[in-house]
Write an enzyme that holds these catalytic residues in place. Sequence first.
Site, PDB file in Angstrom:
ATOM      1  N   LYS A   1     -64.529  -3.375  16.342  1.00  0.00           N
ATOM      2  CA  LYS A   1     -64.457  -2.470  15.181  1.00  0.00           C
ATOM      3  C   LYS A   1     -64.831  -3.128  13.862  1.00  0.00           C
ATOM      4  O   LYS A   1     -64.423  -2.679  12.793  1.00  0.00           O
ATOM      5  CB  LYS A   1     -63.062  -1.810  15.057  1.00  0.00           C
ATOM      6  CG  LYS A   1     -62.514  -1.206  16.324  1.00  0.00           C
ATOM      7  CD  LYS A   1     -63.499  -0.477  17.176  1.00  0.00           C
ATOM      8  CE  LYS A   1     -63.982   0.827  16.603  1.00  0.00           C
ATOM      9  NZ  LYS A   1     -65.064   1.397  17.467  1.00  0.00           N
TER      10      LYS A   1
ATOM     11  N   HIS B   1     -67.849  -9.945  22.354  1.00  0.00           N
ATOM     12  CA  HIS B   1     -66.548  -9.931  21.670  1.00  0.00           C
ATOM     13  C   HIS B   1     -65.717 -11.143  22.111  1.00  0.00           C
ATOM     14  O   HIS B   1     -64.508 -11.179  21.870  1.00  0.00           O
ATOM     15  CB  HIS B   1     -65.759  -8.670  22.050  1.00  0.00           C
ATOM     16  CG  HIS B   1     -66.173  -7.426  21.326  1.00  0.00           C
ATOM     17  ND1 HIS B   1     -66.597  -7.416  20.028  1.00  0.00           N
ATOM     18  CD2 HIS B   1     -66.174  -6.122  21.732  1.00  0.00           C
ATOM     19  CE1 HIS B   1     -66.858  -6.154  19.668  1.00  0.00           C
ATOM     20  NE2 HIS B   1     -66.619  -5.366  20.681  1.00  0.00           N
TER      21      HIS B   1
ATOM     22  N   SER C   1     -59.654   1.499  12.296  1.00  0.00           N
ATOM     23  CA  SER C   1     -60.768   1.907  13.153  1.00  0.00           C
ATOM     24  C   SER C   1     -60.369   1.794  14.631  1.00  0.00           C
ATOM     25  O   SER C   1     -60.644   2.685  15.442  1.00  0.00           O
ATOM     26  CB  SER C   1     -61.990   1.037  12.830  1.00  0.00           C
ATOM     27  OG  SER C   1     -63.088   1.427  13.575  1.00  0.00           O
TER      28      SER C   1
ATOM     29  N   PHE D   1     -75.527   4.843   7.816  1.00  0.00           N
ATOM     30  CA  PHE D   1     -74.525   5.521   8.647  1.00  0.00           C
ATOM     31  C   PHE D   1     -75.071   6.859   9.159  1.00  0.00           C
ATOM     32  O   PHE D   1     -74.985   7.158  10.347  1.00  0.00           O
ATOM     33  CB  PHE D   1     -73.237   5.733   7.822  1.00  0.00           C
ATOM     34  CG  PHE D   1     -72.103   6.302   8.618  1.00  0.00           C
ATOM     35  CD1 PHE D   1     -71.329   5.494   9.440  1.00  0.00           C
ATOM     36  CD2 PHE D   1     -71.796   7.652   8.550  1.00  0.00           C
ATOM     37  CE1 PHE D   1     -70.278   6.016  10.184  1.00  0.00           C
ATOM     38  CE2 PHE D   1     -70.753   8.182   9.291  1.00  0.00           C
ATOM     39  CZ  PHE D   1     -69.988   7.361  10.105  1.00  0.00           C
TER      40      PHE D   1
HETATM   41  P1  A3P Z   1     -64.922   3.368  11.431  1.00  0.00           P
HETATM   42  O1  A3P Z   1     -64.112   3.683  12.639  1.00  0.00           O
HETATM   43  O2  A3P Z   1     -64.088   2.804  10.316  1.00  0.00           O
HETATM   44  O3  A3P Z   1     -65.763   4.505  10.972  1.00  0.00           O
HETATM   45  P2  A3P Z   1     -67.890  -1.683  16.163  1.00  0.00           P
HETATM   46  O4  A3P Z   1     -69.300  -1.311  16.382  1.00  0.00           O
HETATM   47  O5  A3P Z   1     -67.680  -3.153  15.959  1.00  0.00           O
HETATM   48  O6  A3P Z   1     -66.990  -1.109  17.216  1.00  0.00           O
HETATM   49  O7  A3P Z   1     -67.445  -1.032  14.774  1.00  0.00           O
HETATM   50  C1  A3P Z   1     -67.329   0.370  14.651  1.00  0.00           C
HETATM   51  C2  A3P Z   1     -67.121   0.690  13.182  1.00  0.00           C
HETATM   52  O8  A3P Z   1     -68.339   0.444  12.464  1.00  0.00           O
HETATM   53  C3  A3P Z   1     -66.764   2.173  12.961  1.00  0.00           C
HETATM   54  O9  A3P Z   1     -65.932   2.188  11.804  1.00  0.00           O
HETATM   55  C4  A3P Z   1     -68.154   2.754  12.688  1.00  0.00           C
HETATM   56  O10 A3P Z   1     -68.127   4.004  12.044  1.00  0.00           O
HETATM   57  C5  A3P Z   1     -68.715   1.651  11.796  1.00  0.00           C
HETATM   58  N1  A3P Z   1     -70.182   1.710  11.649  1.00  0.00           N
HETATM   59  C6  A3P Z   1     -71.115   1.709  12.615  1.00  0.00           C
HETATM   60  N2  A3P Z   1     -72.341   1.831  12.076  1.00  0.00           N
HETATM   61  C7  A3P Z   1     -72.187   1.908  10.735  1.00  0.00           C
HETATM   62  C8  A3P Z   1     -73.081   2.071   9.623  1.00  0.00           C
HETATM   63  N3  A3P Z   1     -74.389   2.200   9.786  1.00  0.00           N
HETATM   64  N4  A3P Z   1     -72.542   2.104   8.377  1.00  0.00           N
HETATM   65  C9  A3P Z   1     -71.218   1.988   8.180  1.00  0.00           C
HETATM   66  N5  A3P Z   1     -70.312   1.847   9.192  1.00  0.00           N
HETATM   67  C10 A3P Z   1     -70.796   1.802  10.451  1.00  0.00           C
END
Ligand code: A3P
Length: 289
Positions: free
Chosen positions: A44, A100, A130, A221
């Site tokens: 996350k 990870h 998250s 995003f």
């Molecule tokens: P949130 O749950 O706070 O929205 P991972 O890929 O390590 O599992 O992380 C997931 C988190 O990164 C999620 O956060 C997701 O929405 C966010 N995320 C993924 N792509 C993103 C982007 N382009 N811009 C901002 N946040 C992003």
Amino acid sequence: MDTDYFQHKGIYFASLLYSQERLQYLENKFHVRDDDVYIVSYPKSGTTWMIEILSLIHRNGDFTWCREVPNYIRIPWLDVSGIGEKLVDRCQSQRFLASHLPVQCFPKSLCSSKAKIIYIARSPKDVLVSLYHYAYMSHVVKNPNSFDEFMEDFLQGRVPFGSWFDYIKGWLQMRDNKNFLFVTYEDLSQDRRGTIKKICKFLDKELEEQAIDIVVEHSSFSSMKNNNMSNNSLVPDYIMDIQNNHFMRKGIIGDWKNHFTQKQKEYMDKIYQEKMKDLDFKFSWDVNL
Ligand code: A3P
């Protein structure tokens, strides 16, 4: 579906995607190649975001790969057993892989290689929030009973990949290594272009300004959320329930403020300070504690 964990080196792993055999193989036998590039992160923290950025950089800003091929095939997960293993084996040089794994579980052959590591970190308060939401949609994190209880599990490392504090402190031991780049979710949120350029420099990739524009645009995003190859909606439902949830949830800094009570904030700050006091390193989120 019940979510099971097993422990390896005292750290929790989800039985659905990980196995002792794979972890042992990776640590002791997996051969890290000199031209490998690894994205390493605690869950996350923006891993999927970094996968998108590296996919776009790798193809010099050509976004067709990101529009046609799911992210887990473009940049496979090193650690995942079964399908993950096969995708890693099929990967040709130059390999871009995601992981990870805590540093003590990472392939030992990293030490004698010139492979590059891009470590992406995020404020632990936002990671916790998250992960809390992710736990409801995913079958690899146990469903929380309450936010309070989940916070305690997170702070004590009773979640997959263990304690956030131990994890980041472990990887930061590599911070003076020239093949290690430390990037934060917050850097990407506040200055995506500058951070992308920094990543290009680290990878010795010279991209034209126009190509950088494309990387910036296609890693936003909204662009990722609307791209089924990047928003994880193709992940099978035995891993994630994507019918009722979005992996691309909010994508903002500071969502913890919408979840924490004052008491929870003070409690987490206290634990944070205790656990991080010996680390000689400042994070952007330290000022907002
Ligand atoms: P949130 O749950 O706070 O929205 P991972 O890929 O390590 O599992 O992380 C997931 C988190 O990164 C999620 O956060 C997701 O929405 C966010 N995320 C993924 N792509 C993103 C982007 N382009 N811009 C901002 N946040 C992003």
